[in-house]
Motif scaffolding. Structure first.
Motif, PDB file in Angstrom:
ATOM      1  N   ALA A 216      37.362  46.826  40.928  1.00 43.02           N
ATOM      2  CA  ALA A 216      36.744  46.104  39.815  1.00 43.02           C
ATOM      3  C   ALA A 216      35.471  45.399  40.239  1.00 43.02           C
ATOM      4  O   ALA A 216      34.448  45.462  39.555  1.00 43.02           O
ATOM      5  CB  ALA A 216      37.725  45.091  39.240  1.00 43.02           C
ATOM      6  N   GLY A 217      35.541  44.700  41.348  1.00 40.10           N
ATOM      7  CA  GLY A 217      34.397  43.882  41.726  1.00 40.10           C
ATOM      8  C   GLY A 217      34.304  43.647  43.214  1.00 40.10           C
ATOM      9  O   GLY A 217      35.247  43.873  43.979  1.00 40.10           O
ATOM     10  N   LEU A 218      33.137  43.198  43.608  1.00 42.30           N
ATOM     11  CA  LEU A 218      32.855  42.774  44.978  1.00 42.30           C
ATOM     12  C   LEU A 218      32.338  41.357  44.908  1.00 42.30           C
ATOM     13  O   LEU A 218      31.392  41.074  44.159  1.00 42.30           O
ATOM     14  CB  LEU A 218      31.821  43.697  45.620  1.00 42.30           C
ATOM     15  N   ILE A 219      32.951  40.455  45.665  1.00 47.43           N
ATOM     16  CA  ILE A 219      32.497  39.065  45.688  1.00 47.43           C
ATOM     17  C   ILE A 219      31.917  38.753  47.052  1.00 47.43           C
ATOM     18  O   ILE A 219      32.503  39.096  48.090  1.00 47.43           O
ATOM     19  CB  ILE A 219      33.631  38.080  45.315  1.00 47.43           C
ATOM     20  N   LEU A 220      30.746  38.122  47.043  1.00 49.41           N
ATOM     21  CA  LEU A 220      30.021  37.892  48.283  1.00 49.41           C
ATOM     22  C   LEU A 220      29.226  36.603  48.170  1.00 49.41           C
ATOM     23  O   LEU A 220      28.509  36.396  47.184  1.00 49.41           O
ATOM     24  CB  LEU A 220      29.071  39.070  48.544  1.00 49.41           C
TER      25      LEU A 220
ATOM     26  N   LEU B 294      36.854  43.570  46.355  1.00 50.20           N
ATOM     27  CA  LEU B 294      36.330  43.595  47.715  1.00 50.20           C
ATOM     28  C   LEU B 294      35.844  42.204  48.084  1.00 50.20           C
ATOM     29  O   LEU B 294      35.136  41.555  47.298  1.00 50.20           O
ATOM     30  CB  LEU B 294      35.170  44.584  47.830  1.00 50.20           C
ATOM     31  N   ALA B 295      36.200  41.739  49.276  1.00 53.18           N
ATOM     32  CA  ALA B 295      35.782  40.419  49.742  1.00 53.18           C
ATOM     33  C   ALA B 295      35.597  40.468  51.257  1.00 53.18           C
ATOM     34  O   ALA B 295      36.272  41.232  51.955  1.00 53.18           O
ATOM     35  CB  ALA B 295      36.821  39.363  49.375  1.00 53.18           C
ATOM     36  N   ALA B 296      34.706  39.665  51.761  1.00 53.41           N
ATOM     37  CA  ALA B 296      34.376  39.672  53.186  1.00 53.41           C
ATOM     38  C   ALA B 296      35.387  38.867  54.001  1.00 53.41           C
ATOM     39  O   ALA B 296      36.001  37.924  53.503  1.00 53.41           O
ATOM     40  CB  ALA B 296      32.972  39.120  53.407  1.00 53.41           C
ATOM     41  N   TYR B 297      35.514  39.246  55.267  1.00 52.70           N
ATOM     42  CA  TYR B 297      36.394  38.490  56.165  1.00 52.70           C
ATOM     43  C   TYR B 297      35.879  37.074  56.382  1.00 52.70           C
ATOM     44  O   TYR B 297      36.637  36.111  56.307  1.00 52.70           O
ATOM     45  CB  TYR B 297      36.518  39.204  57.515  1.00 52.70           C
ATOM     46  N   ARG B 298      34.618  36.940  56.689  1.00 52.38           N
ATOM     47  CA  ARG B 298      34.055  35.593  56.904  1.00 52.38           C
ATOM     48  C   ARG B 298      33.610  35.047  55.556  1.00 52.38           C
ATOM     49  O   ARG B 298      32.461  35.183  55.154  1.00 52.38           O
ATOM     50  CB  ARG B 298      32.899  35.650  57.895  1.00 52.38           C
ATOM     51  N   SER B 299      34.539  34.411  54.859  1.00 49.98           N
ATOM     52  CA  SER B 299      34.248  33.913  53.525  1.00 49.98           C
ATOM     53  C   SER B 299      35.219  32.815  53.145  1.00 49.98           C
ATOM     54  O   SER B 299      36.328  32.738  53.672  1.00 49.98           O
ATOM     55  CB  SER B 299      34.342  35.052  52.498  1.00 49.98           C
TER      56      SER B 299
ATOM     57  N   VAL C 125      31.472  45.620  39.754  1.00 48.28           N
ATOM     58  CA  VAL C 125      30.839  44.372  39.344  1.00 48.28           C
ATOM     59  C   VAL C 125      30.503  43.543  40.586  1.00 48.28           C
ATOM     60  O   VAL C 125      31.374  43.262  41.413  1.00 48.28           O
ATOM     61  CB  VAL C 125      31.753  43.568  38.400  1.00 48.28           C
ATOM     62  N   TYR C 126      29.249  43.174  40.714  1.00 49.52           N
ATOM     63  CA  TYR C 126      28.761  42.397  41.863  1.00 49.52           C
ATOM     64  C   TYR C 126      28.791  40.916  41.490  1.00 49.52           C
ATOM     65  O   TYR C 126      28.061  40.460  40.613  1.00 49.52           O
ATOM     66  CB  TYR C 126      27.344  42.864  42.210  1.00 49.52           C
ATOM     67  N   ILE C 127      29.663  40.169  42.171  1.00 44.83           N
ATOM     68  CA  ILE C 127      29.794  38.727  41.959  1.00 44.83           C
ATOM     69  C   ILE C 127      29.143  37.997  43.125  1.00 44.83           C
ATOM     70  O   ILE C 127      29.565  38.158  44.274  1.00 44.83           O
ATOM     71  CB  ILE C 127      31.272  38.303  41.861  1.00 44.83           C
ATOM     72  N   ALA C 128      28.129  37.211  42.858  1.00 47.46           N
ATOM     73  CA  ALA C 128      27.512  36.368  43.884  1.00 47.46           C
ATOM     74  C   ALA C 128      28.170  34.999  43.827  1.00 47.46           C
ATOM     75  O   ALA C 128      28.062  34.295  42.809  1.00 47.46           O
ATOM     76  CB  ALA C 128      26.013  36.250  43.665  1.00 47.46           C
ATOM     77  N   ASP C 129      28.863  34.631  44.885  1.00 48.35           N
ATOM     78  CA  ASP C 129      29.467  33.303  44.971  1.00 48.35           C
ATOM     79  C   ASP C 129      28.403  32.339  45.482  1.00 48.35           C
ATOM     80  O   ASP C 129      28.061  32.343  46.665  1.00 48.35           O
ATOM     81  CB  ASP C 129      30.683  33.328  45.903  1.00 48.35           C
ATOM     82  N   GLU C 130      27.885  31.520  44.582  1.00 46.44           N
ATOM     83  CA  GLU C 130      26.842  30.565  44.948  1.00 46.44           C
ATOM     84  C   GLU C 130      27.292  29.134  44.699  1.00 46.44           C
ATOM     85  O   GLU C 130      26.485  28.240  44.430  1.00 46.44           O
ATOM     86  CB  GLU C 130      25.546  30.892  44.208  1.00 46.44           C
TER      87      GLU C 130
ATOM     88  N   HIS D 279      36.314  31.185  49.241  1.00 46.75           N
ATOM     89  CA  HIS D 279      36.050  31.256  47.809  1.00 46.75           C
ATOM     90  C   HIS D 279      36.831  30.238  46.984  1.00 46.75           C
ATOM     91  O   HIS D 279      36.711  30.242  45.757  1.00 46.75           O
ATOM     92  CB  HIS D 279      36.334  32.670  47.295  1.00 46.75           C
ATOM     93  N   GLY D 280      37.617  29.374  47.642  1.00 45.34           N
ATOM     94  CA  GLY D 280      38.326  28.345  46.899  1.00 45.34           C
ATOM     95  C   GLY D 280      39.802  28.307  47.220  1.00 45.34           C
ATOM     96  O   GLY D 280      40.353  29.217  47.838  1.00 45.34           O
ATOM     97  N   GLY D 281      40.469  27.235  46.760  1.00 45.96           N
ATOM     98  CA  GLY D 281      41.850  26.987  47.135  1.00 45.96           C
ATOM     99  C   GLY D 281      42.882  27.348  46.086  1.00 45.96           C
ATOM    100  O   GLY D 281      44.077  27.141  46.313  1.00 45.96           O
TER     101      GLY D 281
END
Length: 435
Positions: A196-200, A122-127, A230-235, A129-131
């Motif tokens: 599997a996971g959610l990245i936010l 799961l990932a947000a529309y306004r995000s 699994v909750y992934i915080a992209d910081e 996360h890298g190239g």
């Protein structure tokens, strides 16, 4: 210059400034023009340019050991991992090092899939996360369009955005309630057993400096716990002091399962990133191999700068400086500017990370330039950018926003100087809005 292929750019249309040097919150070009860095370059030079302690750390480590395989132990690598783990929330106790944020995201996703045996993310529309492959597939913003199909098993959701609420809410609390209800429905419709996971991003970065409304991150944590996700915080952008905390999620007392970091860990002096891993996930690999690795994982030069950076943070009181000056001087100053400029729709942010959202009309909230302005008139933001640079201020421009992210060492006087220039720049934005 003629032989360099530049990122995110039409090559023949570029005329980049040639930078000759930098110090603190300033850098200068080959023509002698000085710029106050209100972007920390790519929101990574957290301790400013040419910090003497960080430069000294590189020199000292280079005289001892320049590089070594990640298959062996190294003192600086071990020391930095311990320092990061000590400052992480919850039971996040192990660190996998990478050379940047995109790689950190790649491995966080791999860890989540290995841990759960599931595939969807799961990932947000306004995000952003890298190239790299998986990271750009997770990205919700238009920069992924040119790489599609990405073949990443991703499901997107809307995160909270009170100023432009997808649900038409009128209070931050209602936005939280609506956003969490939406996320729960997405999980149920996709089948939690498949996710599997959610990245936010703890604070959404390039896509608007969207600070989570009260209770949102805690609600995400609860949903992930409920459904075994699994909750992934992209910081990568907001970790290491950008909002006044070691990790931004700590401002909301939330502990994810994985945290990706890069940029501010050592101000980008030597490429470094990584994943902080909860003990319950890391322990899964105590007796089975983790299927991944990198030649330069935990590079000694990069880790040496990371250790020195944390020492500077502690010695010089960087976090308290960001909290107090970020709220009173930077945030307060931007709020005052908003009162006198018709083009400012909203000012939002935290610490040393803010956005000025520019609009044609404050009532309709029509953006100063269209979303993903390809084929549309994006010239107003080009004028705003030129106005800032011509006055000696280097901005971070994204969409219809001026995003403000100075080095965390920037003084109150320097911030006030930057605000004075921004006042003039916003007058140019006002003229564009009036057309």
């Amino acid at each position: 210059m003629d032989h360099v292929f530049y990122s995110w750019a039409a090559q023949a249309e570029l005329n980049p400034v040639t930078i000759d040097g930098a110090s603190g919150s300033w850098f200068w070009d080959d023509k002698g023009n000085r710029y106050l860095d209100f972007s920390s370059q790519l929101v990574n030079v957290n301790l400013g340019h040419q910090h003497p302690d960080l430069v000294a750390a590189i020199i000292e480590q280079a005289q001892i050991l320049t590089t070594i395989s990640p298959t062996v132990a190294n003192a600086k690598r071990s020391e930095l991992a311990a320092l990061v783990a000590e400052r992480a929330p919850g039971d996040l106790n192990r660190v996998f090092f990478t050379t940047g944020g995109a790689e950190a995201v790649e491995h966080a996703v791999r860890l989540a899939r290995q841990h759960t045996g599931r595939t969807k993310m799961l990932a947000a529309y306004r995000s952003y996360h890298g190239g790299t492959g998986v990271a750009i597939g997770l990205t919700g913003e238009p920069r992924r369009w040119g790489t599609e199909p990405t073949n990443v098993d991703v499901v997107r959701f809307f995160g909270p955005y009170p100023y432009r609420s997808p649900w038409g809410t009128t209070t931050p609390e209602d936005e939280t309630t609506a956003a969490l209800a939406h996320l729960q429905q997405v999980i149920e419709l996709e089948g939690a057993q498949n996710i599997a996971g959610l990245i936010l991003e703890s604070v959404v970065g390039t896509n608007g400096v969207l600070v989570p409304p009260p209770g949102y991150l805690a609600g995400v944590r609860e949903l992930c716990d409920r459904y075994g996700i699994v909750y992934i915080a992209d910081e990568v952008m907001v970790g290491f002091g950008r909002v006044g905390e070691w990790f931004a999620c700590q401002a909301w007392n939330v502990a994810p399962d994985l945290i990706t970091f890069a940029k501010g860990i050592n101000s980008g002096y030597v490429p470094l990133g990584g994943v902080v891993i909860s003990e319950r996930i890391a322990s899964k690999f105590d007796h089975k191999p983790y299927p991944g690795g990198l030649t330069y994982s935990g590079h000694p030069l990069a880790c040496a700068v990371g250790v020195a950076s944390i020492e500077v943070f502690e010695r010089d009181g960087i976090l308290p400086h960001v909290r107090s000056v970020g709220e009173d001087v930077l945030g307060g100053g931007l709020a005052k500017l908003a009162e006198s400029h018709r083009s400012v729709g909203e000012v939002r942010g935290k610490g040393f990370f803010w956005a000025i959202e520019l609009v044609k009309d404050q009532q309709s909230r029509e953006p100063l330039v269209p979303f993903a302005a390809s084929g549309a008139d994006a010239s107003p933001m080009a004028e705003v950018t030129a106005a800032a640079k011509s006055r000696g201020l280097w901005p971070f421009i994204a969409g219809n926003r001026i995003q403000v992210a100075p080095p965390l060492t920037t003084s109150e006087d320097e911030i006030r100087q930057g605000l004075e220039i921004l006042d003039e720049v916003l007058a140019v934005a006002d003229e564009c809005a009036a057309r």
